[in-house]
Design an enzyme around this catalytic site. Structure first.
Site, short mmCIF file in Angstrom:
data_model
loop_
_atom_site.label_atom_id
_atom_site.label_comp_id
_atom_site.label_asym_id
_atom_site.label_seq_id
_atom_site.Cartn_x
_atom_site.Cartn_y
_atom_site.Cartn_z
N GLY A 72 -5.67 2.43 -2.98
CA GLY A 72 -4.67 3.49 -2.89
C GLY A 72 -3.62 3.29 -1.82
N HIS A 73 -3.82 2.33 -0.91
CA HIS A 73 -2.84 2.12 0.16
C HIS A 73 -1.92 0.98 -0.25
CE1 HIS A 73 -1.39 1.69 4.41
NE2 HIS A 73 -1.47 2.99 4.30
N PHE A 74 -0.93 1.34 -1.06
CA PHE A 74 0.08 0.44 -1.59
C PHE A 74 -0.55 -0.65 -2.47
CE2 PHE A 74 1.90 1.28 2.87
CZ PHE A 74 2.31 2.56 2.53
#
Length: 161
Positions: free
Chosen positions: A64-66
């Site tokens: 979910g973090h880029f």
């Protein structure tokens, strides 16, 4: 003649054996997915330590973090610094650390200079700035390939579980 009760600095600080992952897990309570230091080396009790975090694409936060451009979250870099400092505290206190936890109190002057990405090996350099009672203050730098990627000053309190 000086009758000071202040401890005198040693002429040469003694280092201790590195902490592998099993020893880290004995020292601090963090576990997957929140254990963010893989090894602690260059430990000088009551002075400094270097933690190593091997950043892998397999870590769950990268989903979910880029996802198209994975970046290790800055807040987790700060947590890696704190966990490295916690190992230093445990090593410094020795048996008296039994049954105690290291809690964050403040984070000051945090700066993120360059993204940390999967495949990087982050080395977290922690130096104890001062200690007053059960409050400890640290300076830390995180480096990848010898270049500073983040830095912060933070304080922690040592308390019973």
């Amino acid at each position: 003649m000086d009758q000071s009760t202040e401890p005198q600095p040693a002429t040469q600080a003694a280092t201790v054996e590195p902490y592998d992952i099993a020893r880290i897990m004995q020292a601090i309570p963090h576990r997957f997915p929140f254990l963010l230091v893989d090894r602690v080396v260059d430990i000088v009790p009551n002075v400094s330590a270097v933690g190593i975090k091997n950043v892998s694409i397999n870590e769950n936060f990268f989903q979910g973090h880029f996802p198209q451009h994975p970046v290790f979250p800055g807040v987790l870099i700060i947590e890696s610094m704190a966990q490295t400092a916690a190992v230093l505290v445990v090593e410094t206190l020795g048996p008296s650390a039994q049954g105690k936890l290291v809690y964050f109190m403040t984070v000051d002057s945090a700066k993120f200079r360059k993204p940390v990405v999967p495949g990087d090996q982050m080395r977290v350099h922690v130096v104890k700035e001062k200690q007053r009672g059960n409050i400890w203050r640290f300076n830390a730098e995180a480096k990848v390939d010898g270049k500073v990627v983040a830095e912060a000053t933070y304080a922690a309190m040592i308390l019973d579980k």
